[in-house]
Structures are given as structure tokens and as C-alpha cells.
Design a protein around this motif. Structure first.
Motif, mmCIF file in Angstrom:
data_model
loop_
_atom_site.group_PDB
_atom_site.id
_atom_site.type_symbol
_atom_site.label_atom_id
_atom_site.label_comp_id
_atom_site.label_asym_id
_atom_site.label_seq_id
_atom_site.Cartn_x
_atom_site.Cartn_y
_atom_site.Cartn_z
ATOM 1 N N GLN A 425 -82.810 -50.226 12.282
ATOM 2 C CA GLN A 425 -83.752 -49.775 13.305
ATOM 3 C C GLN A 425 -83.201 -48.564 14.052
ATOM 4 O O GLN A 425 -83.906 -47.569 14.272
ATOM 5 N N PHE A 426 -81.929 -48.651 14.454
ATOM 6 C CA PHE A 426 -81.325 -47.514 15.151
ATOM 7 C C PHE A 426 -81.242 -46.306 14.240
ATOM 8 O O PHE A 426 -81.595 -45.188 14.639
ATOM 9 N N LEU A 427 -80.743 -46.498 13.014
ATOM 10 C CA LEU A 427 -80.540 -45.357 12.122
ATOM 11 C C LEU A 427 -81.848 -44.625 11.865
ATOM 12 O O LEU A 427 -81.901 -43.384 11.923
ATOM 13 N N ASP A 428 -82.915 -45.357 11.588
ATOM 14 C CA ASP A 428 -84.205 -44.716 11.343
ATOM 15 C C ASP A 428 -84.685 -43.958 12.579
ATOM 16 O O ASP A 428 -85.213 -42.835 12.478
ATOM 17 N N ALA A 429 -84.494 -44.558 13.763
ATOM 18 C CA ALA A 429 -84.918 -43.899 14.999
ATOM 19 C C ALA A 429 -84.072 -42.653 15.273
ATOM 20 O O ALA A 429 -84.591 -41.626 15.743
ATOM 21 N N ALA A 430 -82.768 -42.721 14.976
ATOM 22 C CA ALA A 430 -81.880 -41.582 15.210
ATOM 23 C C ALA A 430 -82.224 -40.424 14.272
ATOM 24 O O ALA A 430 -82.203 -39.254 14.685
ATOM 25 N N VAL A 431 -82.528 -40.744 13.027
ATOM 26 C CA VAL A 431 -82.926 -39.701 12.077
ATOM 27 C C VAL A 431 -84.215 -39.035 12.536
ATOM 28 O O VAL A 431 -84.336 -37.796 12.534
ATOM 29 N N ALA A 432 -85.180 -39.832 12.965
ATOM 30 C CA ALA A 432 -86.436 -39.263 13.462
ATOM 31 C C ALA A 432 -86.191 -38.406 14.704
ATOM 32 O O ALA A 432 -86.803 -37.335 14.863
ATOM 33 N N HIS A 433 -85.294 -38.876 15.575
ATOM 34 C CA HIS A 433 -84.982 -38.116 16.787
ATOM 35 C C HIS A 433 -84.372 -36.763 16.417
ATOM 36 O O HIS A 433 -84.762 -35.728 16.977
ATOM 37 N N ALA A 434 -83.414 -36.761 15.500
ATOM 38 C CA ALA A 434 -82.783 -35.506 15.086
ATOM 39 C C ALA A 434 -83.799 -34.569 14.450
ATOM 40 O O ALA A 434 -83.819 -33.359 14.744
ATOM 41 N N ASN A 435 -84.649 -35.116 13.592
ATOM 42 C CA ASN A 435 -85.640 -34.276 12.906
ATOM 43 C C ASN A 435 -86.673 -33.696 13.857
ATOM 44 O O ASN A 435 -87.082 -32.532 13.718
#
Length: 585
Positions: A425-435
Motif C-alpha cells: 500500500q505504501f509503495l504504490d502510494a509513494a510511486v504515485a506521489h513521485a510520479n
């Protein structure tokens, strides 16, 4: 190559006098003739020529590193002076070796990818396992591997069929191109020159940034074998020289490493109503192709897991290095740490990061206008921690992260943003945040312990594929990808003249691969001796203790120099001494 204006010379609308224009035109004349000579050389002859360049670079390595360090205010005893060995001659020597190998393969009728594994990355992409390719790199840089992912739809067969770029048709001239050199890292201008020559068969007029005027004599000695036959000319000058050259009808292409503002000024013109109208009507001022590497705001995603105290300390120093190497004057400097607000060790990690960031050696903030950027960061975040000559911005619930995430400060300013979640959950959210939240697509860094990575399985691979960045480093810093010549360097594909982002096109790419999408670098989460299998938790083994490029490495300067001297001249005794020093880092 330019001369000082005489008192009798007349001025021109470009801001240059007649003598300056004549000297620049003469340089282009030489390169026109050189382009015909370059087209007449076989690939094997080009390889031999690069061997001569390599010999000269090796001979000038010490002068190169010392001149660069002095230009940045690093005296002979400064603990960070080793940066200029690695980011200068070491990088160029490695690139020359890799290009020579590619050229020799082509000259022998072999494919540049012969013996190199190609498989499939997530999304059906072809993936070239481009590092390490030599036994020496496998030994000295154990634990590090690198891949080049090609654009979706590019099969392994197409990858092999197109590898070689311009060297597949060496007799077809690409004309004369212009390289507007970067001002922050001394290898960038000449690495860009090599790529123009080899990927595109273009002879090159290199205009150095004024910050690197002290290096011109070094470049002229190191690259004399390219200058003498007319394959390269080097000129000094400011914006007036750049403006004259970008508009020159006989230069067929422009490559720039710099800022988006400079790119837009070249492409569309200075800000004003006429430029706004040209943009609206899609009528660029620049009437020739342009490629560019323009930086951005690079994320450092910290995936929560169960870390030891040694892990917390090491990775905090890793992040401090990503921001503070070269005083933050790097297009690839990590700027925004994205971490989990639900991580049980979040407070411990923040404390370790503050310590590492504060303890790094102080150095001059040397790049032009960096004081203004530091003031801008202070104005944006007046409550930021002031730690010596640097700022640490920890975004709280009431703070607005917009400026941090959209301003490439290009100075020692590091920010921390927390978002909720753990695991996938965190990793997917962090990737979306960076993108979606951070400006640019040049490079992203991701830190994850081996146990957590294993638990995520294919979800981790999918998340990496979702990151829209041209260079991705997992348990490493993307700058390692920069100095790895068989990887590629440039923004994620899709930028345009209207919205250039982090740039257009790639450089380095010593395998001369076509249809590149990104490079992905993997490194060891734990250094030696914690990388030993009995204590690594299933992570990658490496013989490296604290890497010499860490700003906290006590012996970083001597090890960086030693590795460069070994790269230049060989010598087992010197290498052993260097490795012993590395163990004391």
C-alpha cells in the motif's frame, strides 16, 4: 578558440564583435571538414582513435581532478576532493573503455550485444543486462547490477538488430552539432561530445559553461586526438556566444545539459509576448532538432521494514550523500524523501537522517546563484532546520510541500514528506506521489530491505515498472548509473518542445542501444561486512564497506583517487592499497 575583442572591432546585433564571429565561423569550417574525415574512417579506425584519447585522458587525470576541485573551493586536504576524481576522469575513462569495446565488436562483424543477456522486464519490455560486463566490475563493484529497459514493443531481436546506432552506417555523416556544456560536473560536456560523435556521427562544437573555463586547457590536452583532425572544437563564452551558435545555420543539432528555462529560451525565445505567441502557434524559434538533459526534483522512496540500527545509520548517510555530493549542485541530487507516517521506526530514521545530514563535511556553496536558491528555500520554509551550510525541510501536517516538490533548488536543501501506509500500500502510494507530485522524470531512488522486498514479490517489480523516470536506483543512488557507461542517462520518454520536463533523448549508452525507455540499477542494501550471507537477510553480497562516494566516507578521497589511477593505468599493488584504504572508510 575565441579571441578577445580588439578596440577597433565592430559590434553585431548578437552582442559579438566581428572577430568573435569570425573565430566561431572558422571553428565550424574546421568541423565541416572534420565531418568528411570522420565519415571516411572505418569503425576500427575510430576505436584506435579513442584508444589514443584514453591514453591522453589517463595522463591528464591528476591535473583534471585537482583543477576541478580547486574550481569548487576544495583544497588539497578537503575530505570531499575525491568527488572530482570519480565525476571527472574516472567517468570518462570508463566511457572510453566501453565505447572502444562496442566499436571493436562492430569492426569484427559482431553485434554490440553479443554475449549480453536480454530478457523481459514487466510490461513485456525487452531488458538488456548492461552491467557489469567485465570481471573487474563484477569484483570491485560486487552487488551492483544494471539493466536498460527498452520501449514497449521492442523485442530482443529488434534490440540486437538496431544496437550500434550511427556506427552501423559510419559513412553517413550527421553533420556538425553543438553541445552546450553543463557547468556543474566536469565529465558531462565531454561525455556528451562522445555520444554525439558515436551515436549520431556528428562532429562537435563544444561551448563550455563559464564555470568550467579553468578546465578548457585540460580538455584540450585530453582530447587533442579529436581536436587535431577537426572532430572537436572547444570554445568559451556566455549567453551571447550560445545565442549566436544555436541560431547558426550550419550547425544541424543542439544538445544542452542545463535548465528548462535555458532550453525554453533557446527553443522559443526570451520571455515576452512574441514568445507567448510562438508557443501558442507552435512555431519554435529554433529551427533545428534539440536534445536535452534538464534535471528535476528527484525522489528517495524509503519503504518501511524492520531495520537494524546499522541499517538506519547507513541509509541515512546514503541519503545525505544523494543530496550533498557536489554541494547539491547536481541535476540528479535526491531532494524529496518520501517515507511512511505509519512506519514503527519513522522517528528513529528521522533522527538518523538529521545526524547524517548535519555531520557531513562542510564545503563551499559554489555554483552561481545558489545563494539565491538557498534564500528561496528559506523563504518557502522559514521553519526548516538550518544545519551548518544546509537546510532540512521536514513537511508537517500544516505545511505545503508544493514548493519543495516543484522547485529544483540545485543547492543543499533536502525535504522529507510522509504519507500513510505500509507494505505494498505504501509503495504504490509513494510511486504515485513521485510520479504525480514531483517535477521532472530524470531519476528516482528507492530504498528497501531484502526481507520486505521479498515479501512484496511481483508487486515490487510492478511498482518499479510504474515509476516514470529515466533512471531508477534500487538500494543505490542514480548517480552510480550516471558514471556507468553501458547504462543510459536521460529523462523518461514523452517530453516535447512545449513541455520539456527533464529533457529529450539520452546520452552515455555505450552499447549504442536504440528505443531506450529507462535504466534500472540495483545495489546492496547492506555494506560489507553486513552484506555477508549469514547476516544480510537474503540481500546482495558486496565487498564494498562504506562506498567511497559517500560524503561520510573517511577515506573517500584517497580511495576515489586510487580507483581512478587503477582505471587509468592498472597496477595490482596500487589497487590492493586502495582496497585496504576502502576498508577504513
Amino acid at each position: 578558440m575565441t579571441s578577445t575583442a580588439t578596440t577597433t572591432a565592430t559590434s553585431t546585433p548578437s552582442g559579438l564583435d566581428d572577430d568573435q564571429r569570425a573565430n566561431l565561423d572558422a571553428a565550424i569550417d574546421d568541423l565541416d571538414a572534420g565531418a568528411r574525415t570522420w565519415s571516411a574512417l572505418s569503425v576500427g579506425q575510430r576505436a584506435t582513435l579513442l584508444r589514443a584519447v584514453r591514453t591522453a585522458v589517463a595522463a591528464t587525470a591528476e591535473e583534471w581532478a585537482h583543477t576541478a576541485a580547486a574550481s569548487k573551493g576544495l583544497n588539497g586536504s578537503h575530505p570531499l576532493r575525491g568527488e572530482e576524481w570519480l565525476a571527472g576522469p574516472y567517468s570518462v575513462l570508463g566511457a572510453l573503455d566501453a565505447y572502444v569495446e562496442t566499436l571493436y565488436r562492430l569492426a569484427d562483424g559482431r553485434n554490440p550485444l553479443e554475449g549480453i543477456r536480454i530478457d523481459r522486464a514487466p510490461g513485456g519490455r525487452a531488458r538488456v543486462h548492461a552491467f557489469p560486463l567485465t570481471g573487474l566490475d563484477k569484483a570491485l563493484l560486487s552487488g551492483f547490477t544494471g539493466e536498460v529497459w527498452l520501449e514497449p514493443g521492442t523485442t530482443p531481436r529488434i534490440a540486437r538488430a538496431t544496437a550500434g546506432l550511427g556506427q552501423r552506417t559510419p559513412a553517413e555523416s550527421g553533420g556538425v552539432g553543438l553541445v552546450l556544456g553543463a557547468g556543474n560536473v566536469t565529465s558531462i560536456p565531454v561525455l556528451d561530445v562522445l555520444y554525439e560523435l558515436l551515436a549520431h556521427n556528428r562532429t562537435v562544437l563544444l561551448k563550455v559553461n563559464p564555470t568550467q573555463d579553468a578546465l578548457v586547457a585540460v580538455y584540450e590536452h585530453a582530447f587533442a586526438a579529436l581536436i587535431e583532425p577537426g572532430f572537436l572544437r572547444i570554445v568559451r563564452g556566455g549567453g551571447d556566444v550560445g545565442a549566436y551558435l544555436t541560431g547558426h545555420q550550419r550547425l544541424v543539432h543542439v544538445h544542452i545539459t542545463g535548465s528548462a528555462a535555458t532550453f525554453d529560451a533557446i527553443t522559443w525565445g526570451a520571455p515576452g509576448s512574441a514568445t507567448t505567441r510562438r508557443r501558442r502557434e507552435n512555431r519554435p524559434q529554433l529551427l533545428k532538432p534539440i536534445t536535452a538533459e534538464l534535471g528535476g526534483v528527484s525522489p528517495i522512496i524509503v519503504v518501511p521494514g524492520e531495520w537494524t540500527q546499522a541499517d538506519l545509520t547507513f541509509q541515512a548517510e546514503h541519503i545525505a550523500t544523494m543530496r550533498l555530493q557536489n554541494c547539491g549542485h547536481n541535476c540528479i541530487a535526491g531532494q524529496v524523501v518520501i517515507m511512511s507516517s505509519d512506519w514503527a521506526q519513522a522517528d528513529d530514521f528521522r533522527a538518523a537522517l538529521r545526524r547524517a545530514y548535519a555531520k557531513a563535511p562542510e564545503r563551499p556553496i559554489w555554483y552561481p546563484h545558489s545563494d539565491d536558491r538557498m534564500q528561496q528555500a528559506n523563504d518557502d520554509y522559514p521553519d526548516a532546520l538550518v544545519l551548518g551550510d544546509r537546510l532540512l525541510v521536514e513537511i508537517g501536517e500544516e505545511d505545503d510541500p508544493t514548493a519543495l516538490q516543484n522547485t529544483e533548488y540545485f543547492a543543499p536543501v533536502l525535504g522529507v514528506v510522509a504519507i500513510p501506509g505500509t507494505g505494498q500500500q505504501f509503495l504504490d502510494a509513494a510511486v504515485a506521489h513521485a510520479n504525480d507530485k514531483l517535477q521532472g522524470t530524470l531519476g528516482a531512488n528507492l530504498l528497501i530491505d531484502p526481507a520486505t522486498q521479498k515479501s512484496l514479490g511481483t508487486g515490487f517489480e510492478r511498482a518499479v515498472a510504474e515509476l516514470r523516470y529515466g533512471s531508477i536506483a534500487i538500494n543505490a543512488w542514480t548517480a552510480f548509473g550516471f558514471i556507468t557507461p553501458t547504462l543510459t542517462w536521460g529523462a523518461f520518454p514523452g517530453n516535447t518542445l512545449q513541455d520539456v520536463g527533464s529533457g529529450i533523448g539520452v546520452v552515455h549508452n555505450a552499447l549504442l542501444l536504440d528505443r531506450v525507455e529507462r535504466s534500472v540499477l540495483h545495489g546492496p542494501f547492506r555494506p560489507f561486512p553486513w552484506s555477508l550471507p549469514v547476516v544480510s537477510g537474503g540481500g546482495r553480497f558486496t565487498i564494498l564497506p562504506k562506498p567511497p562516494w559517500f560524503v561520510s566516507a573517511r577515506t573517500g578521497a584517497v580511495v576515489s583517487e586510487g580507483l581512478t589511477r587503477f582505471r587509468a593505468n592498472g597496477g595490482a599493488v596500487g589497487l590492493v592499497k586502495t582496497l585496504l584504504q576502502a576498508l577504513r572508510a
